[in-house]
Structure formats: C-alpha cells, structure tokens
Enzyme design. Structure first.
Site, PDB file in Angstrom:
ATOM      1  N   GLU A 142       0.733  -1.017  -0.291  1.00 26.65           N
ATOM      2  CA  GLU A 142      -0.281   0.009  -0.254  1.00 26.65           C
ATOM      3  C   GLU A 142       0.762   1.333   0.354  1.00 26.65           C
ATOM      4  OE1 GLU A 142      -3.032   0.275   3.070  1.00 26.65           O
ATOM      5  OE2 GLU A 142      -4.169  -1.526   1.818  1.00 26.65           O
ATOM      6  N   GLU A 177      -5.362  -8.430   1.173  1.00 27.81           N
ATOM      7  CA  GLU A 177      -6.143  -8.171   2.589  1.00 27.81           C
ATOM      8  C   GLU A 177      -7.577  -7.674   1.980  1.00 27.81           C
ATOM      9  OE1 GLU A 177      -4.412  -4.726   4.699  1.00 27.81           O
ATOM     10  OE2 GLU A 177      -2.135  -5.180   4.450  1.00 27.81           O
TER      11      GLU A 177
HETATM   12  C1  NOJ Z   1      -4.396  -1.919   5.416  1.00 25.54           C
HETATM   13  C2  NOJ Z   1      -2.922  -2.107   5.702  1.00 25.54           C
HETATM   14  O1  NOJ Z   1      -2.256  -3.179   5.111  1.00 25.54           O
HETATM   15  C3  NOJ Z   1      -2.339  -2.436   6.659  1.00 25.54           C
HETATM   16  O2  NOJ Z   1      -1.502  -2.810   8.424  1.00 25.54           O
HETATM   17  C4  NOJ Z   1      -3.921  -2.729   7.909  1.00 25.54           C
HETATM   18  O3  NOJ Z   1      -4.002  -2.560   9.231  1.00 25.54           O
HETATM   19  C5  NOJ Z   1      -4.823  -2.588   7.008  1.00 25.54           C
HETATM   20  N1  NOJ Z   1      -5.066  -1.779   5.633  1.00 25.54           N
HETATM   21  C6  NOJ Z   1      -6.271  -2.624   7.814  1.00 25.54           C
HETATM   22  O4  NOJ Z   1      -6.772  -0.904   7.800  1.00 25.54           O
END
Ligand code: NOJ
Length: 437
Positions: free
Chosen positions: A163, A350
C-alpha cells in the site's frame, strides 16, 4: 460454485503490527518504534513494543491459521531486524527468526508469502531523509537482495511494497503515520523513490527463477458528493491519487498527472532513464480494499482541491476506523483492475472489516459473505482471481488507531496473551471445510 472452490484462502499479517520484541536479538528501531513514542500520535497512546508477541508465539499463530483451514500465511519482514542500521551487515538473528517462521509454515503445510516492506523503515535510514533521499533505492535494493538470497529457496510468492499510497500519503504528506512528515515536496519525492525502489526490487527478485512477484495496492472507492462538474472532477483527482498513482508508472503509462496536476512536480526529481526504470511487469497485483469515500470540490484545500464528506454527514454508519465499510469494493476493483493491459493475475491480498470491541462479530461473517458474493460474480466473468488473504488473523496494532479497531478473526487478551477464535473464525473453518468436500 466450482470456481469459488478453486480459490486459495489465506491470512495476512505485518511485522510492526504483530511481532513485538521491538529491540530483541539485535533489532534496530524502525520509524514506527520512534513515531509511537511521540505524544498524541496514537489514539489510545499505545505502541507495538509487544503487539501480539508473534516473535515468541509464531508457532501457535501459524497452527491456528492451519486449524481454520487456511492455505497461505502472508507476513512482512521487519527491515530493521535484518539490518539494524538500515544497511551494512545483516543481523544473523533476524535472518534466523524469519527462517524459523518459513520453516514452521512449511512443516505444518501452509504456504509462506513474504511482504518485503510494510511501512517500518529503519529509523537510521529516516535519519538520512528516509524515502525522500534518492539513496533509498539502493538501500532497498540491498535489503531485497538479502531477503532473496536467504529466503527465496522456500518462499515463492513475494509482495514488494504494501500500500504505497497509505505509507507515503500518511507518512510523508499528512503526517499521521510514521515518520510524520508533511507537505507536497516530501510526498512526491518519497513516492518517486519508493516506486523506483519497488521496480528495482522486482528486477532483483526476478533474477531468481520460479518466483511470483507482485505488489499490494490500496484501493478506495471514490465517488462525487453532488452531481456537479466540480465534484466529479474532485472525485477524479482523488481517485487518481488513491487508486492509480502506484500502478500506472509501473505499467509504463507514466504518472497520471493530467488527472492530478500537482503530480507534475514529480518531474523535479526525475533523473535520466527514470521513466523506463519505473516499469515493472509484476506477476500479480494484490488488491486491498476496505472503504468508500465521497468527496466534494474544495478550492481551499491545497493540491487536492477536494474534501471528504464524512459518512455520518451522508447518513451512513461510520466504522470504528472512521470510514464507510464497503465490501462491494471487492467486485468493483477486481473488475476495474482486470481491464488494465497487460492483464494481471489478481489476488485479494488483504480483505477485512474493523469492528469495535462491543460490536457483534456476526457483522464480520456478514462482511465476508458479501465478499464471497463479489468474488463469485467476478469469477463468473472469468476474471483471473486466484485467492483471498484475510486481514487479519489476530486483533493487532492498527497504526495510528492503536488497539481500538478489531480486524482479527481471533481475539487477543493483551494481559494473558491468550488467543481465542471468534465466531467468524469458526464460521470460516466450517465454510472452508465445506468447500473442500
Ligand atoms: C491495510 C494495511 O496494509 C494494514 O496494515 C492495515 O492494518 C489494514 N489496511 C487495515 O487498516
């Protein structure tokens, strides 16, 4: 039904959010170790010195994932555990720890995936400017080379940067994430270097045959508030920033600066050959999507010229993260990203929902049921989706929100460190055993 059965299911975690052991066995400090020490940066004033203590309890956690029926275990490597000073001589204890994690995964039959960078830059490198320093490209290259040399014999799937927009936007533009820097100059220089570093990391990993190397993209559905030209344009600007900036330069499309003019300033940081060097023909894209944002034009907001209309102002329930939970984004983004050329293999790398400690975990089940519907729809359209990694296994440290949001399918008692499967974990276990029948 058959297509949905073909998907692989796994789970994703990240080093700073779970490992703890922040200074153990020679680990150096990362920007998150220092950021969490500054006053008022973290909502509940917490830090991740202990986190979920994955460092000491990884076997138990991997066992839990296996017990649920998951097939993939995605974790990130803490750069400052490998290189306490960011560069130089690698720390054998750091390498040993990840070897133990990888070997344990293989022993119990779950596939280990590595994320090379999940936001925890060594503080020593931040002291030299972090990602705003062009040397970050060679620092990252040296780090990825070490990871490849030690782990690529057993780890086939690699995610380079997790991200980019969130760590660059939060850390170098808005200052709400580590290292807490602000401003357009910090943002665009660090973004350019991060993207160049990622492309370089791709080349380094691809030198070894048989690896699948990708990136993880944060995807936020952006919509205009009113049906006006100004709001539509505002939505295009924010969408460009959030959903295109970290993809299109790698495809050889250059920076999408027509739709987000402030990006034209990136050219100040170009060196000869950069546009070519940004190209990276990833083996897969990891889609990560959680929320929808609605925006309206706002001339007074520098560069963005747009402002978010918060969910509560739209009569929509705000999640504990302050955003609108949006499982429909799964279908939207898989379809959208499948249209890019060349076509990529897609993973949901994710996927999850944040609940508060008092919310009923049934909501998480409902969330994942909607995600499954979205995945079925795209599979029927022959989109090349391979699988889904849940965010996340155990409630953990959620960056600036501390431990308040609960993303896990397993709860953690932070006093006893006891882990307990929530009803969503039990539901998933049943679902996975049924689809295997
Ligand atoms: C994306 C991120 O990669 C992760 O680290 C985070 O905890 C989650 N989103 C939820 O916000």
């Amino acid at each position: 039904m058959n297509k949905i059965r073909s998907l692989k299911w796994g789970v994703a975690i990240a080093a700073y959010q779970t490992e703890g052991a922040y200074n153990k066995d020679g680990k150096g400090l990362s920007i998150w170790d220092t950021f969490t020490q500054k006053p008022y940066r973290i909502k509940d004033r917490s830090n991740a010195k202990i986190a979920t203590d994955f460092y000491h309890r990884f076997e138990e956690d991997i066992d839990l994932a296996v017990d649920i029926g998951l097939q993939i275990f995605r974790f990130s490597v803490s750069w400052s555990r490998i290189f306490p000073n960011g560069t130089g001589v690698a720390n054998p204890k750091g390498i040993e720890f990840y070897n133990k994690v990888i070997n344990y995964c293989l022993k119990v039959g779950i596939e280990p995936w590595i994320t090379t960078y999940h936001w925890d830059l060594p503080q020593k490198l931040q002291d030299k400017g972090g990602w705003t320093n062009r040397d970050s490209i060679s620092w990252y290259a040296a780090y990825v080379t070490i990871l490849r040399n030690h782990f690529a014999d057993r780890v086939k799937h690699w995610i380079l940067i997790n991200e980019g927009i969130v760590c660059m936007g939060g850390g170098y533009f808005l200052g709400v994430h580590a290292p807490g820097k602000r401003g357009i100059r910090n943002f665009i220089s660090s973004t350019h270097h991060l993207l160049l570093a990622q492309a370089e990391g791709f080349k380094i990993l691809k030198k070894r045959e048989g690896l699948q190397v990708g990136t993880a993209i944060s995807c936020t559905k952006i919509e205009p508030y009113r049906n006006t030209n100004a709001d539509h344009k505002a939505a295009i600007r924010i969408d460009t920033l959030m959903n295109r900036l970290f993809i299109e330069p790698h495809l050889g499309l250059g920076y999408p600066d027509n739709d987000f003019p402030a990006l034209k300033r990136i050219s100040k940081f170009y060196k000869k050959g950069d546009i070519e060097a940004l190209k990276a023909d990833f083996d897969f894209w990891g889609i990560q999507t959680y929320a929808r944002e609605v925006v309206k034009a706002a001339w007074y907001i520098p560069y963005l010229r747009a402002i978010q209309v918060k969910p509560e102002k739209r009569n929509v329930k705000t999640s504990v993260m302050g955003w609108e939970t949006y499982p429909e984004g799964v279908q939207y983004f898989l379809e959208r990203f499948a249209k890019y050329s060349p076509k990529k293999t897609l993973w949901l790398s994710e996927c999850g929902v944040a609940l508060s400690k008092n919310e009923d975990d049934q909501k998480r089940i409902e969330y994942y049921q909607k995600v499954i519907e979205g995945m079925k729809t795209v599979l029927d359209k022959n989109i090349n989706l391979k699988g889904i990694l849940l965010w996340t296994l155990i409630d953990n440290f959620e960056w600036a929100e501390g431990y308040i949001p609960k993303f896990g399918i397993i709860s953690l008692d932070r006093k006893t460190m006891h882990r307990k499967m929530k009803i969503s974990a039990l539901w998933l276990k049943k679902y996975l055993s049924n689809i295997k029948l």
